[in-house]
Scaffold this motif. Structure first.
Motif, PDB file in Angstrom:
ATOM      1  N   LYS A  78       1.101  -0.944  -0.412  1.00 37.97           N
ATOM      2  CA  LYS A  78      -0.122  -0.152   0.126  1.00 37.97           C
ATOM      3  C   LYS A  78       0.732   1.369   0.004  1.00 37.97           C
ATOM      4  N   SER A  80       2.470   2.008   2.103  1.00 39.56           N
ATOM      5  CA  SER A  80       3.216   2.462   4.030  1.00 39.56           C
ATOM      6  C   SER A  80       4.840   1.885   4.290  1.00 39.56           C
ATOM      7  N   ASN A  97       1.575   6.512   6.416  1.00 42.70           N
ATOM      8  CA  ASN A  97       0.160   5.670   5.751  1.00 42.70           C
ATOM      9  C   ASN A  97       0.847   6.135   3.813  1.00 42.70           C
ATOM     10  N   ASN A 143       0.130  -7.141   8.885  1.00 40.04           N
ATOM     11  CA  ASN A 143      -0.558  -6.813   7.783  1.00 40.04           C
ATOM     12  C   ASN A 143      -2.378  -6.075   7.634  1.00 40.04           C
ATOM     13  N   TRP A 144      -3.016  -5.744   6.506  1.00 46.86           N
ATOM     14  CA  TRP A 144      -3.496  -4.745   6.546  1.00 46.86           C
ATOM     15  C   TRP A 144      -4.927  -5.284   7.389  1.00 46.86           C
ATOM     16  N   LYS A 157      -8.981  -0.231   6.713  1.00 46.39           N
ATOM     17  CA  LYS A 157      -8.532  -1.232   6.551  1.00 46.39           C
ATOM     18  C   LYS A 157      -7.585  -1.643   7.527  1.00 46.39           C
ATOM     19  N   ARG A 158      -7.051  -1.621   8.938  1.00 40.32           N
ATOM     20  CA  ARG A 158      -5.671  -1.137   9.590  1.00 40.32           C
ATOM     21  C   ARG A 158      -4.717  -1.619   9.922  1.00 40.32           C
ATOM     22  N   PHE A 159      -3.419  -1.163   9.777  1.00 39.37           N
ATOM     23  CA  PHE A 159      -2.659  -2.595   9.862  1.00 39.37           C
ATOM     24  C   PHE A 159      -2.296  -2.951  10.924  1.00 39.37           C
TER      25      PHE A 159
END
Length: 167
Positions: A78, A80, A97, A143-144, A157-159
């Motif tokens: 992503k 990030s 991010n 991961n996400w 969606k959070r890491f």
């Protein structure tokens, strides 16, 4: 050419780099303001791979993140940026991010009474980190995950990290 990223009067750790989408180069290092090298400030520079000059280099100074040793860096799918480093015998991590916002630092080793050091990050589908904890080697992956839903709408969606394991 040469572009100084910090004052000539300051020492830095060995720099580490990762390349993100659009051939953006991310360079992380710790800037020490005095000798001996004790605690410094985490820094992250970014620039297009073909434009390493004053007009295109942007340096984020992360004052809230005291650091020692040398950092490690990777970029995920992503775009990030993930940076990990050692401070007070623990391993810390932060993430930038794709919009440029840095997350609050997180202690990912939680090793009370044991020295954690030498972190190394890599991206291979998930973001993986290994580090030395005492005489052991630990691994964690992040991961996400699954999207959070609210009233049947996907909102975020959070890491997140999965949990450390002794390997």
């Amino acid at each position: 050419g040469v572009v100084p990223l910090c004052s000539a009067l300051m020492n830095t750790s060995a720099p580490v780099l990762a390349v993100g989408k659009g051939d953006t180069v991310f360079l992380a290092f710790i800037q020490y303001t005095c000798l001996p090298q004790g605690v410094g400030t985490l820094m992250c520079a970014r620039f297009p791979s073909d434009k390493f000059d004053y007009a295109h280099v942007i340096v984020d100074t992360l004052y809230a993140y005291p650091a020692s040793g040398s950092p490690t860096i990777t970029v995920d799918s992503k775009n990030s940026v993930h940076i990990a480093w050692r401070y007070n015998d623990d391993i810390y991590w932060t993430q930038r991010n794709a919009n440029g916002t840095w997350k609050a630092t997180a202690n990912i080793s939680y090793s009370s009474g044991v020295v954690s050091q030498n972190p190394s990050l890599a991206n291979y589908g998930d973001v993986h980190i290994v580090w030395q904890e005492g005489n052991d080697i630990y691994h964690n992956k992040g991961n996400w995950g699954l999207p959070l839903a609210y009233k049947s709408k996907i909102i975020d969606k959070r890491f997140s990290w999965q949990g450390a394991e002794n390997v």
